[in-house]
Scaffold this active site. Structure first.
Site, PDB file in Angstrom:
ATOM      1  N   GLU A 184      -8.145 -14.209  -7.369  1.00 48.97           N
ATOM      2  CA  GLU A 184      -8.803 -13.261  -6.406  1.00 48.97           C
ATOM      3  C   GLU A 184     -10.115 -12.685  -6.950  1.00 48.97           C
ATOM      4  O   GLU A 184     -11.214 -12.595  -6.518  1.00 48.97           O
ATOM      5  CB  GLU A 184      -7.657 -12.385  -5.770  1.00 48.97           C
ATOM      6  CG  GLU A 184      -6.950 -12.921  -4.773  1.00 48.97           C
ATOM      7  CD  GLU A 184      -5.480 -13.264  -5.460  1.00 48.97           C
ATOM      8  OE1 GLU A 184      -5.699 -13.221  -6.741  1.00 48.97           O
ATOM      9  OE2 GLU A 184      -4.471 -13.018  -4.831  1.00 48.97           O
ATOM     10  N   ARG A 192       0.656  -1.860 -12.633  1.00 47.89           N
ATOM     11  CA  ARG A 192       0.893  -1.054 -11.520  1.00 47.89           C
ATOM     12  C   ARG A 192       1.044   0.637 -12.183  1.00 47.89           C
ATOM     13  O   ARG A 192       1.116   1.630 -11.796  1.00 47.89           O
ATOM     14  CB  ARG A 192       2.205  -1.203 -10.830  1.00 47.89           C
ATOM     15  CG  ARG A 192       3.295  -1.676 -11.546  1.00 47.89           C
ATOM     16  CD  ARG A 192       4.546  -2.044 -10.800  1.00 47.89           C
ATOM     17  NE  ARG A 192       5.599  -2.446 -11.551  1.00 47.89           N
ATOM     18  CZ  ARG A 192       5.516  -3.754 -12.115  1.00 47.89           C
ATOM     19  NH1 ARG A 192       4.739  -4.545 -12.268  1.00 47.89           N
ATOM     20  NH2 ARG A 192       6.672  -4.110 -12.833  1.00 47.89           N
ATOM     21  N   GLU A 226       7.327  -3.865  -6.990  1.00 50.64           N
ATOM     22  CA  GLU A 226       7.115  -4.619  -8.037  1.00 50.64           C
ATOM     23  C   GLU A 226       7.971  -4.139  -9.313  1.00 50.64           C
ATOM     24  O   GLU A 226       8.180  -5.122  -9.860  1.00 50.64           O
ATOM     25  CB  GLU A 226       5.624  -4.885  -8.366  1.00 50.64           C
ATOM     26  CG  GLU A 226       5.090  -5.955  -9.009  1.00 50.64           C
ATOM     27  CD  GLU A 226       3.758  -6.129  -9.095  1.00 50.64           C
ATOM     28  OE1 GLU A 226       3.003  -6.896  -8.439  1.00 50.64           O
ATOM     29  OE2 GLU A 226       2.976  -5.348  -9.832  1.00 50.64           O
ATOM     30  N   LYS A 231       1.516 -18.050  -6.985  1.00 49.60           N
ATOM     31  CA  LYS A 231       0.341 -18.276  -7.623  1.00 49.60           C
ATOM     32  C   LYS A 231       0.021 -19.672  -7.901  1.00 49.60           C
ATOM     33  O   LYS A 231      -0.987 -20.188  -7.619  1.00 49.60           O
ATOM     34  CB  LYS A 231       0.070 -17.292  -8.785  1.00 49.60           C
ATOM     35  CG  LYS A 231      -0.232 -15.711  -8.508  1.00 49.60           C
ATOM     36  CD  LYS A 231      -0.469 -15.233  -9.784  1.00 49.60           C
ATOM     37  CE  LYS A 231      -0.319 -13.828  -9.724  1.00 49.60           C
ATOM     38  NZ  LYS A 231      -0.489 -13.132 -11.275  1.00 49.60           N
TER      39      LYS A 231
HETATM   40  O1  F6P Z   1       0.087 -10.330  -8.966  1.00 52.00           O
HETATM   41  C1  F6P Z   1       0.831  -9.270  -9.597  1.00 52.00           C
HETATM   42  C2  F6P Z   1      -0.121  -8.513 -10.561  1.00 52.00           C
HETATM   43  O2  F6P Z   1       0.113  -9.201 -11.800  1.00 52.00           O
HETATM   44  C3  F6P Z   1       0.041  -6.848 -10.801  1.00 52.00           C
HETATM   45  O3  F6P Z   1       1.247  -6.861 -11.263  1.00 52.00           O
HETATM   46  C4  F6P Z   1      -1.442  -6.632 -11.297  1.00 52.00           C
HETATM   47  O4  F6P Z   1      -1.361  -5.356 -10.870  1.00 52.00           O
HETATM   48  C5  F6P Z   1      -2.257  -7.592 -10.463  1.00 52.00           C
HETATM   49  O5  F6P Z   1      -1.363  -8.722 -10.291  1.00 52.00           O
HETATM   50  C6  F6P Z   1      -3.518  -7.552 -11.041  1.00 52.00           C
HETATM   51  O6  F6P Z   1      -3.565  -8.196 -12.122  1.00 52.00           O
HETATM   52  P1  F6P Z   1      -4.751  -8.193 -13.153  1.00 52.00           P
HETATM   53  O7  F6P Z   1      -5.286  -6.768 -13.592  1.00 52.00           O
HETATM   54  O8  F6P Z   1      -4.350  -8.839 -14.541  1.00 52.00           O
HETATM   55  O9  F6P Z   1      -5.852  -8.778 -12.382  1.00 52.00           O
END
Ligand code: F6P
Length: 547
Positions: free
Chosen positions: A214, A269, A354, A513
């Site tokens: 994303e 988190r 989570e 994912k």
């Molecule tokens: O998909 C969950 C996760 O891994 C979370 O734990 C994390 O905060 C989020 O995706 C974003 O991850 P990143 O900071 O690596 O883009």
């Protein structure tokens, strides 16, 4: 040290026997019997006050829960986390978010390195960068000062800075607008881009891994949009990155001089205290960001030093265990009676669900009992006019955390007293309920006939006996907000320790994912229906037809 099987511990068995007595308890009677219940069951620490007296507990319950914490080795495990032991076993990492808010003179060793120095070096960079942007010294490609910050990130790289910037908006610099783009749905980014000027916009691409689909897609699209106006050479003035992955940052085309690093021992988190908090420093200024860190550090010290019986995160966590595992409550509602905390329930969803949404113990065997409840909620008083009906009279019992500030950050007369009155009235109503006799008296006063009263009675009775905590602070400010978040972080750790699960990994988000990557290829390229179940294939076909 082998962890005990929870259900086999003496404390657990004693709590089970004790729970049978709780069926007989009426909270309103417990209050009448004990005029100092509020004093006995409330405490302060790090600028936060917790009243846990409106839970279905007595002093013995608390003692038994503390015994459970001791039998589950909570104190040594807390110390191991704070010391930087690699307690995140599946990822072979420490969980050292507390080091991010420790003062510089506190040495914290990890793999032979004092991480405090690294942390404070990055904080120094955040300080000078935020000063330059806020003062207008850092300019865009046409020499104009920055007016808009667009944070691109998701999960921990979005929820923390977004929630905190919103919560502290009364401390924000008015000429710097903050925007947060997280969703891969192009409506999110395109809406934000339509509101900002490329000459005066700074993008912060935040991603621990710098590989999250994303975020990368949003960052690429933002970059293309910018290049529709500025040149490649101008990118450095408009794009900075926050990540642990300098290689990917460089590949994306952001100069690593414009990268604010953090480390693999910071969980997503738990990362708002790291450079992920850069939007906060930009919005409210570095000094206030430092107060936010200091507030959290005060709660860390409380958690580290207070005996278990007066330790706020320990008590909050253990009461949650009582509600979940002994009273069978499946969800917890978060009710901030402060409009600026409207994003706090979503933030806690990631933090708690989570972290503790797990079904196996640290050693891989199934857990002994139910783990994390569903966390949900909305600000009061809005929730009162939406779902509080169910909380008062529905069939499930949902414990509630009421959160409020005693003084407001605005000066409108009358509002705050009304807000607080609603907050306190709700917790009282959940606790007291309304008995048939009380309803009868009310309806008689209204002049209702006896027969009518009896037919309406069941609808108007409130069972009460519904548990809640009330968490207060004098004012919502950077320091108290820091302490509040740290309180919930440690509460989450306390519960994970009792359940013997790893609070710091998140394998559960991986499967979706991987599957989505395959399906994306099938939506835009070759597709064979045989590669999926017929529902998924049918949905893919519909989407392909619509293209
Ligand atoms: O998909 C969950 C996760 O891994 C979370 O734990 C994390 O905060 C989020 O995706 C974003 O991850 P990143 O900071 O690596 O883009």
């Amino acid at each position: 040290m082998n962890p005990p099987v929870l259900t086999a511990t003496d404390a657990f068995k004693a709590l089970q026997a004790h729970r049978a007595q709780a069926n007989e308890w009426r909270l309103r009677d417990l209050f009448t019997e004990s005029p100092d219940r509020f004093v006995q069951m409330s405490l302060s620490g790090a600028g936060i006050f917790l009243d846990y007296s409106k839970n279905l507990i007595n002093c013995e319950t608390v003692q038994l829960l503390l015994g459970l914490a001791r039998e589950c080795n909570l104190e040594p495990q807390r110390d191991a986390m704070l010391r930087g032991d690699k307690i995140n076993l599946t990822e072979r990492r420490a969980a050292l978010h507390t080091a991010l808010r420790a003062p510089l003179d506190k040495t914290i060793w990890l793999d032979g390195r004092d991480v405090s120095r690294d942390v404070h070096a990055v904080l120094g960079r955040m300080r000078s960068f935020s000063l330059r942007v806020r003062s207008g010294q850092w300019t865009g490609y046409t020499g104009k000062a920055i007016t808009d910050i667009v944070n691109i990130g998701i999960g921990g790289s979005d929820l923390g800075p977004k929630m905190v910037c919103h919560a502290l908006r009364s401390f924000a610099q008015p000429n710097l607008a903050m925007h947060f783009v997280s969703n891969v749905d192009g409506h999110d980014l395109s809406n934000t881009l339509s509101k900002v000027n490329p000459e005066t916009t700074l993008f912060i691409v935040e991603s621990k891994t710098f590989t999250t689909t994303e975020t990368m897609l949003n960052a690429q699209s933002a970059r293309s949009w910018f290049l529709g106006h500025g040149e490649i050479a101008d990118l450095a003035k408009h794009f900075v990155a926050v990540s642990t992955n300098s290689e990917e940052v460089a590949k994306f085309g952001i100069d690593t001089d414009n990268m604010f690093p953090f480390w693999d021992w910071v969980g997503g988190r738990y990362s708002v205290w790291s450079a992920v908090g850069l939007p906060i420093a930009l919005s409210v200024g570095y000094d206030r960001f430092a107060e936010f860190l200091a507030g959290a550090n005060a709660m860390d010290e409380h958690f580290r030093n207070e005996p278990l019986e007066s330790n706020m995160p320990v008590l909050l966590g253990l009461i949650g265990i009582w509600n979940r595992n002994f009273l069978g409550c499946t969800s917890v509602s978060i009710a901030p009676y402060h409009f600026d905390l409207s994003m706090f329930p979503s933030y806690l969803q990631q933090l708690e669900m989570e972290s503790n949404g797990k079904r196996v113990k640290k050693n891989g065997s199934p857990v002994d009992m139910a783990t994390c409840p569903v966390i949900w909620g909305n600000v009061g008083t809005n929730g009162q006019h939406a779902y509080f009906q169910l909380l008062h009279q529905g069939t499930d019992i949902t414990p509630i955390d009421f959160i409020a500030a005693l003084t407001p950050n605005h000066s409108l007369p009358g509002h705050h007293a009304t807000l607080l009155a609603n907050c306190f009235a709700q917790s009282e109503a959940f606790m007291l309920g309304k008995t048939p006799d009380e309803v009868r008296v009310d309806l008689k006063v209204l002049g209702m006939a006896e027969k009518e009263i009896e037919s309406e009675l069941p609808h108007r009775v409130f069972p009460g006996n519904r548990p809640s905590n009330t968490i207060l602070m004098n004012q919502l400010n950077p320091s108290t907000l820091g302490a509040l978040i740290a309180l919930y972080e440690h509460k989450t750790f306390v519960q994970g320790t009792i359940w013997d699960i790893n609070c710091f990994d998140q394998w559960g988000v991986e499967l979706g994912k991987v599957l989505s990557r395959n399906i994306k290829q099938e939506l835009i390229g070759e597709f064979s229906a045989a590669s999926h179940d017929n529902s998924t294939s049918g949905l893919i076909e519909l989407a392909r037809l619509a293209r």
